[in-house]
Scaffold this motif. Structure first.
Motif, PDB file in Angstrom:
ATOM      1  N   LYS A 101      46.251  24.381 -27.079  1.00 35.42           N
ATOM      2  CA  LYS A 101      46.632  25.558 -26.302  1.00 35.42           C
ATOM      3  C   LYS A 101      46.255  25.359 -24.832  1.00 35.42           C
ATOM      4  O   LYS A 101      45.590  24.387 -24.482  1.00 35.42           O
ATOM      5  CB  LYS A 101      45.975  26.811 -26.897  1.00 35.42           C
ATOM      6  N   PRO A 102      46.658  26.251 -23.933  1.00 30.64           N
ATOM      7  CA  PRO A 102      46.380  26.050 -22.506  1.00 30.64           C
ATOM      8  C   PRO A 102      44.909  25.806 -22.179  1.00 30.64           C
ATOM      9  O   PRO A 102      44.599  24.947 -21.347  1.00 30.64           O
ATOM     10  CB  PRO A 102      46.889  27.356 -21.877  1.00 30.64           C
ATOM     11  N   ILE A 103      44.006  26.548 -22.788  1.00 26.02           N
ATOM     12  CA  ILE A 103      42.575  26.242 -22.666  1.00 26.02           C
ATOM     13  C   ILE A 103      42.237  25.452 -23.926  1.00 26.02           C
ATOM     14  O   ILE A 103      41.868  26.008 -24.960  1.00 26.02           O
ATOM     15  CB  ILE A 103      41.730  27.523 -22.519  1.00 26.02           C
ATOM     16  N   ASP A 104      42.412  24.152 -23.832  1.00 25.01           N
ATOM     17  CA  ASP A 104      42.461  23.257 -24.987  1.00 25.01           C
ATOM     18  C   ASP A 104      41.052  22.894 -25.460  1.00 25.01           C
ATOM     19  O   ASP A 104      40.306  22.219 -24.747  1.00 25.01           O
ATOM     20  CB  ASP A 104      43.229  21.996 -24.608  1.00 25.01           C
ATOM     21  N   PRO A 191      27.893  28.780  -6.138  1.00 25.42           N
ATOM     22  CA  PRO A 191      29.081  27.994  -5.766  1.00 25.42           C
ATOM     23  C   PRO A 191      29.017  26.543  -6.227  1.00 25.42           C
ATOM     24  O   PRO A 191      30.064  25.944  -6.514  1.00 25.42           O
ATOM     25  CB  PRO A 191      29.108  28.098  -4.235  1.00 25.42           C
ATOM     26  N   GLU A 192      27.813  25.986  -6.327  1.00 22.37           N
ATOM     27  CA  GLU A 192      27.702  24.599  -6.760  1.00 22.37           C
ATOM     28  C   GLU A 192      28.026  24.422  -8.233  1.00 22.37           C
ATOM     29  O   GLU A 192      28.293  23.323  -8.712  1.00 22.37           O
ATOM     30  CB  GLU A 192      26.292  24.069  -6.470  1.00 22.37           C
ATOM     31  N   TRP A 193      28.034  25.520  -8.996  1.00 24.87           N
ATOM     32  CA  TRP A 193      28.374  25.500 -10.420  1.00 24.87           C
ATOM     33  C   TRP A 193      29.868  25.581 -10.669  1.00 24.87           C
ATOM     34  O   TRP A 193      30.349  25.174 -11.727  1.00 24.87           O
ATOM     35  CB  TRP A 193      27.722  26.691 -11.130  1.00 24.87           C
ATOM     36  N   VAL A 194      30.622  26.186  -9.753  1.00 22.70           N
ATOM     37  CA  VAL A 194      31.987  26.646 -10.064  1.00 22.70           C
ATOM     38  C   VAL A 194      33.033  25.979  -9.173  1.00 22.70           C
ATOM     39  O   VAL A 194      33.222  26.377  -8.022  1.00 22.70           O
ATOM     40  CB  VAL A 194      32.082  28.180  -9.916  1.00 22.70           C
ATOM     41  N   PRO A 195      33.759  24.970  -9.700  1.00 22.78           N
ATOM     42  CA  PRO A 195      34.857  24.381  -8.933  1.00 22.78           C
ATOM     43  C   PRO A 195      36.182  25.128  -9.066  1.00 22.78           C
ATOM     44  O   PRO A 195      37.063  24.973  -8.224  1.00 22.78           O
ATOM     45  CB  PRO A 195      34.970  22.968  -9.524  1.00 22.78           C
ATOM     46  N   ARG A 196      36.316  25.926 -10.131  1.00 21.82           N
ATOM     47  CA  ARG A 196      37.557  26.673 -10.371  1.00 21.82           C
ATOM     48  C   ARG A 196      37.206  28.060 -10.882  1.00 21.82           C
ATOM     49  O   ARG A 196      36.382  28.209 -11.775  1.00 21.82           O
ATOM     50  CB  ARG A 196      38.430  25.977 -11.423  1.00 21.82           C
ATOM     51  N   VAL A 197      37.902  29.073 -10.359  1.00 20.31           N
ATOM     52  CA  VAL A 197      37.692  30.430 -10.838  1.00 20.31           C
ATOM     53  C   VAL A 197      39.041  31.125 -10.960  1.00 20.31           C
ATOM     54  O   VAL A 197      39.860  31.076 -10.041  1.00 20.31           O
ATOM     55  CB  VAL A 197      36.741  31.229  -9.911  1.00 20.31           C
ATOM     56  N   GLU A 377      48.393  43.689 -19.695  1.00 22.42           N
ATOM     57  CA  GLU A 377      49.153  42.445 -19.594  1.00 22.42           C
ATOM     58  C   GLU A 377      48.208  41.238 -19.569  1.00 22.42           C
ATOM     59  O   GLU A 377      48.499  40.196 -20.144  1.00 22.42           O
ATOM     60  CB  GLU A 377      49.995  42.428 -18.312  1.00 22.42           C
ATOM     61  N   GLY A 378      47.073  41.407 -18.900  1.00 22.05           N
ATOM     62  CA  GLY A 378      46.143  40.296 -18.737  1.00 22.05           C
ATOM     63  C   GLY A 378      45.328  39.978 -19.972  1.00 22.05           C
ATOM     64  O   GLY A 378      44.643  38.951 -20.013  1.00 22.05           O
ATOM     65  N   VAL A 379      45.380  40.847 -20.974  1.00 20.15           N
ATOM     66  CA  VAL A 379      44.685  40.583 -22.231  1.00 20.15           C
ATOM     67  C   VAL A 379      45.693  40.160 -23.298  1.00 20.15           C
ATOM     68  O   VAL A 379      45.526  39.132 -23.952  1.00 20.15           O
ATOM     69  CB  VAL A 379      43.893  41.821 -22.705  1.00 20.15           C
ATOM     70  N   LEU A 380      46.761  40.938 -23.444  1.00 14.73           N
ATOM     71  CA  LEU A 380      47.681  40.734 -24.559  1.00 14.73           C
ATOM     72  C   LEU A 380      48.890  39.870 -24.241  1.00 14.73           C
ATOM     73  O   LEU A 380      49.541  39.366 -25.155  1.00 14.73           O
ATOM     74  CB  LEU A 380      48.157  42.093 -25.069  1.00 14.73           C
ATOM     75  N   ASP A 381      49.187  39.682 -22.966  1.00 17.54           N
ATOM     76  CA  ASP A 381      50.373  38.911 -22.616  1.00 17.54           C
ATOM     77  C   ASP A 381      50.022  37.738 -21.712  1.00 17.54           C
ATOM     78  O   ASP A 381      50.871  37.226 -20.977  1.00 17.54           O
ATOM     79  CB  ASP A 381      51.389  39.819 -21.917  1.00 17.54           C
ATOM     80  N   ILE A 382      48.763  37.287 -21.774  1.00 18.18           N
ATOM     81  CA  ILE A 382      48.306  36.235 -20.875  1.00 18.18           C
ATOM     82  C   ILE A 382      49.039  34.925 -21.126  1.00 18.18           C
ATOM     83  O   ILE A 382      49.151  34.073 -20.246  1.00 18.18           O
ATOM     84  CB  ILE A 382      46.768  36.045 -21.007  1.00 18.18           C
ATOM     85  N   GLN A 383      49.563  34.724 -22.351  1.00 23.65           N
ATOM     86  CA  GLN A 383      50.286  33.489 -22.649  1.00 23.65           C
ATOM     87  C   GLN A 383      51.505  33.302 -21.746  1.00 23.65           C
ATOM     88  O   GLN A 383      52.014  32.195 -21.600  1.00 23.65           O
ATOM     89  CB  GLN A 383      50.695  33.444 -24.128  1.00 23.65           C
ATOM     90  N   GLU A 384      51.945  34.382 -21.096  1.00 27.04           N
ATOM     91  CA  GLU A 384      53.027  34.292 -20.111  1.00 27.04           C
ATOM     92  C   GLU A 384      52.679  33.285 -19.020  1.00 27.04           C
ATOM     93  O   GLU A 384      53.552  32.618 -18.463  1.00 27.04           O
ATOM     94  CB  GLU A 384      53.266  35.684 -19.497  1.00 27.04           C
ATOM     95  N   GLN A 385      51.393  33.176 -18.711  1.00 28.09           N
ATOM     96  CA  GLN A 385      50.927  32.266 -17.666  1.00 28.09           C
ATOM     97  C   GLN A 385      50.149  31.086 -18.247  1.00 28.09           C
ATOM     98  O   GLN A 385      49.337  30.468 -17.555  1.00 28.09           O
ATOM     99  CB  GLN A 385      50.058  33.031 -16.662  1.00 28.09           C
ATOM    100  N   GLY A 386      50.402  30.765 -19.523  1.00 27.87           N
ATOM    101  CA  GLY A 386      49.662  29.688 -20.175  1.00 27.87           C
ATOM    102  C   GLY A 386      49.799  28.350 -19.475  1.00 27.87           C
ATOM    103  O   GLY A 386      48.807  27.645 -19.251  1.00 27.87           O
ATOM    104  N   GLU A 387      51.023  27.986 -19.091  1.00 24.36           N
ATOM    105  CA  GLU A 387      51.226  26.695 -18.436  1.00 24.36           C
ATOM    106  C   GLU A 387      50.559  26.655 -17.067  1.00 24.36           C
ATOM    107  O   GLU A 387      50.030  25.623 -16.648  1.00 24.36           O
ATOM    108  CB  GLU A 387      52.728  26.394 -18.320  1.00 24.36           C
ATOM    109  N   LYS A 390      46.905  26.090 -17.691  1.00 22.15           N
ATOM    110  CA  LYS A 390      46.694  24.701 -18.103  1.00 22.15           C
ATOM    111  C   LYS A 390      46.687  23.780 -16.886  1.00 22.15           C
ATOM    112  O   LYS A 390      45.814  22.911 -16.741  1.00 22.15           O
ATOM    113  CB  LYS A 390      47.780  24.294 -19.090  1.00 22.15           C
ATOM    114  N   ALA A 391      47.650  23.984 -15.989  1.00 24.05           N
ATOM    115  CA  ALA A 391      47.735  23.161 -14.780  1.00 24.05           C
ATOM    116  C   ALA A 391      46.558  23.418 -13.845  1.00 24.05           C
ATOM    117  O   ALA A 391      46.028  22.499 -13.208  1.00 24.05           O
ATOM    118  CB  ALA A 391      49.059  23.432 -14.061  1.00 24.05           C
ATOM    119  N   PHE A 392      46.148  24.669 -13.769  1.00 25.36           N
ATOM    120  CA  PHE A 392      45.016  25.038 -12.921  1.00 25.36           C
ATOM    121  C   PHE A 392      43.743  24.320 -13.372  1.00 25.36           C
ATOM    122  O   PHE A 392      42.976  23.800 -12.560  1.00 25.36           O
ATOM    123  CB  PHE A 392      44.827  26.555 -12.967  1.00 25.36           C
ATOM    124  N   LEU A 393      43.520  24.276 -14.683  1.00 26.94           N
ATOM    125  CA  LEU A 393      42.333  23.599 -15.207  1.00 26.94           C
ATOM    126  C   LEU A 393      42.400  22.096 -14.991  1.00 26.94           C
ATOM    127  O   LEU A 393      41.368  21.442 -14.815  1.00 26.94           O
ATOM    128  CB  LEU A 393      42.189  23.904 -16.698  1.00 26.94           C
TER     129      LEU A 393
END
Length: 401
Positions: A101-104, A191-197, A377-387, A390-393
């Motif tokens: 899945k997107p967060i694999d 900030p030193e912990w988090v490269p992506r948010v 939308e951000g809880v139940l339809d988040i798969q809309e932005q799955g790709e 995935k690319a962001f990660l």
């Protein structure tokens, strides 16, 4: 594919989702973290903190494949998977977390932690410290003697959990709604912990409108005579106030389009006979809303709701005197995914934070979720932005990678 989803905001809906070809997660085990003399942002100290946490996937040898999921207001650390084979519903983001899945979880170690003062204080799958917990100084529940907690305190508990696992940096932190607040505060505080948010259906601060709107969630509880200034027992809680609060939260988390569709299913009419003939009777849509709220109230604690409201009202990323000051600390690459139909944390809140980051020379991306579910939308339809997730990660452009 069609399936029923148990809405976190207290009712059931059927939605259409895209499903990635993927395996199911192994059964999930809830683990417990305990700490003593835990310092809070306010300067007070909790003699004991006990929270639950869950993880999915394997921590790699270098411990640098960690994705932290920070949960929403009425949620918990149960972000994906099932506790037993006969569970009717998996965790709330199971659509995007798991093998393939997107967060694999074949690539990332995904972890989530129950918040302090978690709303579902009496849920068997939630472990939390809050007003309903026993105060060791008195042997009775804290009630309003429990210190005010902030989003920063939730972050610091999560950091403590990670450190016990030998983790010293995240690959990313991602969260919806109240979880977006935690995610952004992570990026500012450490900030030193988090490269992506990634901040989903969120905000960088609770502005004047949002703070006042959140106060309406707390007011029905305070007006319930059984609340008794927070000194109630679990046997005689302010249930009516809590139910009224949950009804309001549920409606605000959705969009009129969804409610009108539900009304059609109920054969709702403005001139229904019951409310026409008796002022004590309600319309079918109101009864429907109340029934869903009441069905969940017994697992929730009214004081915990008040403390979560206050934590959200006090929020500004970085917990400094201004949003600009807090955002200046962020080194992470950011992604904002508000929902176009959101009437709770409206898109302008994410857009403003995104623009502030860009003006400060930070890497930030913005895309609105579409659909008729409103805030959810951000809880139940988040798969809309799955790709996109995935690319962001996978993107290596983060400056502090």
């Amino acid at each position: 594919m069609r399936f029923a989803v148990n809405l976190p905001a207290l009712f059931t809906i059927v939605i259409l989702v895209s499903v990635w070809p993927a395996q199911a997660l192994p059964l999930v085990e809830k683990k417990v973290f305990t700490a003593t003399d835990f310092p809070l942002f306010s300067g007070q100290t909790l003699p004991e903190v006990k929270v639950g946490w869950e993880s999915y996937g394997e921590l790699n040898e270098s411990k640098d494949n960690v994705v932290l999921i920070t949960h929403y207001f009425s949620g918990s650390s149960h972000a994906a998977g099932k506790y037993s084979a006969d569970d009717t519903q998996p965790g709330y983001w199971d659509a995007i977390i798991g093998p393939g899945k997107p967060i694999d979880t074949e690539q990332y170690f995904v972890i989530s932690v129950d918040s302090l003062a978690n709303l579902s204080a009496y849920d068997e799958h939630v472990v939390t410290t809050g007003p309903a917990s026993i105060n060791p100084a008195t042997g009775k529940p804290y009630g309003l003697d429990f210190p005010v907690v902030t989003i920063r305190d939730f972050v610091n508990v999560q950091k403590a959990v990670l450190e016990t696992l030998g983790i010293g940096k995240l690959h990313a932190v991602i969260g919806p709604s109240m979880g977006s607040m935690q995610a952004l505060d992570w990026a500012s505080a450490y900030p030193e912990w988090v490269p992506r948010v990634a901040a989903i259906i969120g905000t960088g601060e609770s502005d004047a409108w949002t703070t006042a709107a959140l106060e309406h969630w707390a007011r029905p509880i305070k007006l319930d005579p059984k609340w008794s200034d927070g000194n109630y027992s679990q046997q005689a809680p302010p249930t009516e106030g809590l139910v009224a609060s949950l009804m309001l939260i549920t409606q605000q988390a959705l969009h009129p389009q969804y409610f009108n569709q539900q009304g059609e299913q109920l054969d709702y009419q403005a001139l229904e006979s019951a409310p026409l003939n008796d002022i004590r009777q309600s319309h079918s849509i109101v009864t429907w809303l109340e029934d869903r709220a009441r069905s969940r109230a017994d697992k929730m604690d009214a004081n915990h709701l008040l403390y979560l409201v206050r934590a959200c009202q006090l929020f500004v990323a970085g917990h400094q005197k201004s949003l600009q000051a807090g955002l200046s600390k962020i080194q992470a690459k950011s992604l904002f995914l508000p929902a176009t139909s959101d009437l709770l944390l409206m898109p302008y809140l994410s857009a403003h934070t995104h623009e502030q980051l860009q003006q400060a020379g930070k890497i930030s991306h913005y895309q609105e979720l579409t659909g008729s579910l409103g805030h959810l939308e951000g809880v139940l339809d988040i798969q809309e932005q799955g790709e996109r997730l995935k690319a962001f990660l996978a993107d290596k452009s983060a400056r502090n990678e």
